[in-house]
Design an enzyme around this catalytic site. Structure first.
Site, PDB file in Angstrom:
ATOM      1  N   LYS A   1      -0.417 -22.377  -4.104  1.00 50.70           N
ATOM      2  CA  LYS A   1      -0.913 -21.029  -3.801  1.00 50.70           C
ATOM      3  C   LYS A   1      -1.857 -20.877  -2.681  1.00 50.70           C
ATOM      4  O   LYS A   1      -1.557 -20.046  -1.694  1.00 50.70           O
ATOM      5  CB  LYS A   1      -1.170 -20.375  -5.090  1.00 50.70           C
ATOM      6  CG  LYS A   1      -0.200 -20.319  -6.254  1.00 50.70           C
ATOM      7  CD  LYS A   1       0.914 -19.334  -6.184  1.00 50.70           C
ATOM      8  CE  LYS A   1       1.661 -19.202  -7.413  1.00 50.70           C
ATOM      9  NZ  LYS A   1       2.253 -20.274  -8.045  1.00 50.70           N
TER      10      LYS A   1
ATOM     11  N   LYS B   1      -0.829 -12.988  -9.439  1.00 51.61           N
ATOM     12  CA  LYS B   1      -0.321 -14.026  -9.955  1.00 51.61           C
ATOM     13  C   LYS B   1      -1.332 -15.097 -10.089  1.00 51.61           C
ATOM     14  O   LYS B   1      -2.205 -15.321  -9.596  1.00 51.61           O
ATOM     15  CB  LYS B   1       0.753 -14.885  -8.966  1.00 51.61           C
ATOM     16  CG  LYS B   1       0.464 -14.858  -7.716  1.00 51.61           C
ATOM     17  CD  LYS B   1       1.790 -15.136  -6.727  1.00 51.61           C
ATOM     18  CE  LYS B   1       1.520 -15.225  -5.178  1.00 51.61           C
ATOM     19  NZ  LYS B   1       2.789 -15.407  -4.509  1.00 51.61           N
TER      20      LYS B   1
ATOM     21  N   ARG C   1      13.257 -19.623   0.638  1.00 49.31           N
ATOM     22  CA  ARG C   1      13.070 -20.891   0.848  1.00 49.31           C
ATOM     23  C   ARG C   1      13.415 -21.723   1.848  1.00 49.31           C
ATOM     24  O   ARG C   1      14.451 -21.755   2.139  1.00 49.31           O
ATOM     25  CB  ARG C   1      13.341 -21.642  -0.760  1.00 49.31           C
ATOM     26  CG  ARG C   1      13.165 -23.119  -0.667  1.00 49.31           C
ATOM     27  CD  ARG C   1      11.760 -23.595  -0.508  1.00 49.31           C
ATOM     28  NE  ARG C   1      10.907 -23.218  -1.440  1.00 49.31           N
ATOM     29  CZ  ARG C   1      10.401 -23.472  -2.539  1.00 49.31           C
ATOM     30  NH1 ARG C   1      11.391 -24.486  -2.972  1.00 49.31           N
ATOM     31  NH2 ARG C   1       9.764 -23.153  -3.354  1.00 49.31           N
TER      32      ARG C   1
ATOM     33  N   ARG D   1      16.391 -16.125  -2.133  1.00 50.91           N
ATOM     34  CA  ARG D   1      16.440 -15.664  -3.582  1.00 50.91           C
ATOM     35  C   ARG D   1      16.092 -14.467  -3.885  1.00 50.91           C
ATOM     36  O   ARG D   1      14.907 -13.901  -3.827  1.00 50.91           O
ATOM     37  CB  ARG D   1      15.402 -16.723  -4.529  1.00 50.91           C
ATOM     38  CG  ARG D   1      15.898 -18.357  -4.157  1.00 50.91           C
ATOM     39  CD  ARG D   1      14.388 -19.051  -4.398  1.00 50.91           C
ATOM     40  NE  ARG D   1      13.375 -18.855  -3.470  1.00 50.91           N
ATOM     41  CZ  ARG D   1      12.152 -19.364  -3.589  1.00 50.91           C
ATOM     42  NH1 ARG D   1      12.004 -20.383  -4.455  1.00 50.91           N
ATOM     43  NH2 ARG D   1      11.073 -18.902  -2.739  1.00 50.91           N
TER      44      ARG D   1
ATOM     45  N   ARG E   1      10.848 -10.204  -9.124  1.00 48.60           N
ATOM     46  CA  ARG E   1      10.752 -11.727  -8.852  1.00 48.60           C
ATOM     47  C   ARG E   1      12.240 -12.498  -8.381  1.00 48.60           C
ATOM     48  O   ARG E   1      13.093 -12.124  -9.302  1.00 48.60           O
ATOM     49  CB  ARG E   1      10.154 -12.580 -10.021  1.00 48.60           C
ATOM     50  CG  ARG E   1       8.965 -12.202 -10.484  1.00 48.60           C
ATOM     51  CD  ARG E   1       8.639 -12.926 -11.672  1.00 48.60           C
ATOM     52  NE  ARG E   1       9.678 -12.491 -12.968  1.00 48.60           N
ATOM     53  CZ  ARG E   1       9.650 -13.127 -14.152  1.00 48.60           C
ATOM     54  NH1 ARG E   1       8.575 -14.134 -14.283  1.00 48.60           N
ATOM     55  NH2 ARG E   1      10.408 -12.825 -14.942  1.00 48.60           N
TER      56      ARG E   1
ATOM     57  N   ASP F   1       8.005 -20.423   1.179  1.00 50.62           N
ATOM     58  CA  ASP F   1       8.318 -19.185   0.687  1.00 50.62           C
ATOM     59  C   ASP F   1       7.953 -18.132   1.460  1.00 50.62           C
ATOM     60  O   ASP F   1       6.790 -17.839   1.732  1.00 50.62           O
ATOM     61  CB  ASP F   1       7.846 -19.110  -0.912  1.00 50.62           C
ATOM     62  CG  ASP F   1       8.191 -20.079  -1.735  1.00 50.62           C
ATOM     63  OD1 ASP F   1       9.341 -20.690  -1.594  1.00 50.62           O
ATOM     64  OD2 ASP F   1       7.734 -19.921  -3.103  1.00 50.62           O
TER      65      ASP F   1
ATOM     66  N   GLU G   1       3.889 -18.711   0.067  1.00 51.84           N
ATOM     67  CA  GLU G   1       3.346 -20.040  -0.767  1.00 51.84           C
ATOM     68  C   GLU G   1       3.854 -21.232  -0.084  1.00 51.84           C
ATOM     69  O   GLU G   1       4.871 -21.066   0.842  1.00 51.84           O
ATOM     70  CB  GLU G   1       3.972 -20.083  -2.232  1.00 51.84           C
ATOM     71  CG  GLU G   1       3.481 -19.104  -3.212  1.00 51.84           C
ATOM     72  CD  GLU G   1       4.031 -19.461  -4.544  1.00 51.84           C
ATOM     73  OE1 GLU G   1       4.563 -20.695  -4.684  1.00 51.84           O
ATOM     74  OE2 GLU G   1       3.679 -18.631  -5.473  1.00 51.84           O
TER      75      GLU G   1
ATOM     76  N   ASN H   1       4.946 -24.996  -0.741  1.00 51.15           N
ATOM     77  CA  ASN H   1       5.259 -25.952  -1.699  1.00 51.15           C
ATOM     78  C   ASN H   1       5.339 -27.287  -1.414  1.00 51.15           C
ATOM     79  O   ASN H   1       6.220 -27.277  -0.556  1.00 51.15           O
ATOM     80  CB  ASN H   1       6.579 -25.502  -2.634  1.00 51.15           C
ATOM     81  CG  ASN H   1       6.462 -23.989  -3.276  1.00 51.15           C
ATOM     82  OD1 ASN H   1       6.079 -23.998  -4.249  1.00 51.15           O
ATOM     83  ND2 ASN H   1       6.875 -22.929  -2.397  1.00 51.15           N
TER      84      ASN H   1
END
Length: 322
Positions: free
Chosen positions: A130, A165, A215, A230, A238, A278, A286, A288
């Site tokens: 994050k 979040k 992604r 997504r 979400r 993301d 984000e 990752n």
């Protein structure tokens, strides 16, 4: 090469979509040997009499098969020093809890003993998924990180429609949207913030989420040509696949490619062979680095063999480190 995958129990893999499985399958197809262990299988011990100190793991050598449900055969467990592998791949899924943190320290010790670990354990610690976006403010939506409830209320008053979040969540868990009416904002703050005990990330809501939370994979500093959008289903905000989102592979836009290349060129030299951005609209939400996924969905829908791109990059990285 002989590769060690440090991962969740392999019997929990959903092999038709698991990215670590795709890596293993490609590595075996290219003639590499595969061993597996879990973080709990690693240990370090100092032998005062012989003076030897090494990070070792109780590993199993595995061979992938085409049969289901038994998709692999495994040998007996044996204790092996991590430095004896050509590469160690840290593929333990989040959450990034205390045990994950301790595992990265064992992996860092293994590096000092000569092991080659991907992604680099120090960078796994330094690039929390994050908070890593704070290094790249030019690419993100208005964002707040705080433990103060008053800060969250002020941010909502300014932006009206926000996402809250937890910093240690995964798969969309614990994500809330609060619109202009502020409905349940106090209760959500209490849930996530725990009276000032927990830090919370708050971001301006991006309506482009309706087109998907993309992604974008970066391998060796270069973006993969396709991303996985997504897309939230029904009334869900979400897009995470774990939260019921629909994964649709699509070519990278020019903007996403430029963003991914800029971030990849900054982070890859830190030992991050694989990164998953993301992106909603054009904004990075984000970064990752623990165990980015999406390989099989992209490959199945586009024909772009992401696992092959990754294993080729791994081979080059190991060769250059030798």
């Amino acid at each position: 090469m002989h590769l060690l995958f440090v991962a969740d129990p392999i019997d929990t893999f959903v092999i038709y979509k698991d990215t670590t499985f795709a890596m293993m399958r490609e590595a075996q197809a290219r003639g590499h040997r595969i061993s597996v262990c879990e973080p709990a299988d690693m240990r370090w011990v100092a032998h005062s009499q012989c003076g030897q100190q090494l990070v070792t793991a109780a590993v199993r050598d595995i061979t992938l098969a085409s049969d289901k449900p038994q998709w692999y055969s495994a040998g007996e467990r044996r204790e092996v020093a991590l430095r004896d592998f050509d590469a160690v791949l840290m593929r333990k899924d989040p959450p990034f809890d205390a045990e994950f943190f301790y595992a990265t320290h064992l992996l860092s010790q293994a590096e000092r003993e000569g092991a080659r670990v991907f992604n680099k354990p120090a960078s796994l610690r330094d690039q929390p998924e994050k908070l890593s976006i704070l290094e790249f403010p030019q690419f993100i939506t208005p964002t707040l990180v705080t433990r103060r409830a008053a800060d969250i209320r002020a941010f909502h008053a300014e932006h009206q429609d926000i996402i809250l979040k937890p910093l240690d969540g995964m798969g969309g868990m614990g994500i809330f949207r609060v619109k202009a009416d502020g409905l349940n904002l106090g209760s959500i703050i209490e849930t996530l913030n725990a009276g000032g005990q927990n830090s919370v990330m708050v971001q301006k809501f991006l309506p482009e989420i309706s087109a998907g939370d993309k992604r974008v994979l970066i391998i060796g500093g270069e973006p993969v040509p396709f991303c996985l959008a997504r897309i939230p289903q029904g009334s869900e905000v979400r897009g995470n696949l774990a939260a019921g989102g629909k994964g649709v592979a699509q070519p990278l836009s020019d903007t996403d490619r430029e963003t991914a290349r800029a971030i990849g060129q900054a982070l890859a030299p830190r030992g991050l062979l694989l990164i998953g951005l993301d992106i909603i609209g054009t904004r990075v939400t984000e970064i990752n680095v623990t165990s980015p996924t999406g390989f099989q969905e992209i490959t199945n829908q586009t024909g772009c063999d992401v696992a092959a791109l990754f294993v080729q990059a791994l081979e080059r990285a190991v060769q250059s480190a030798a």
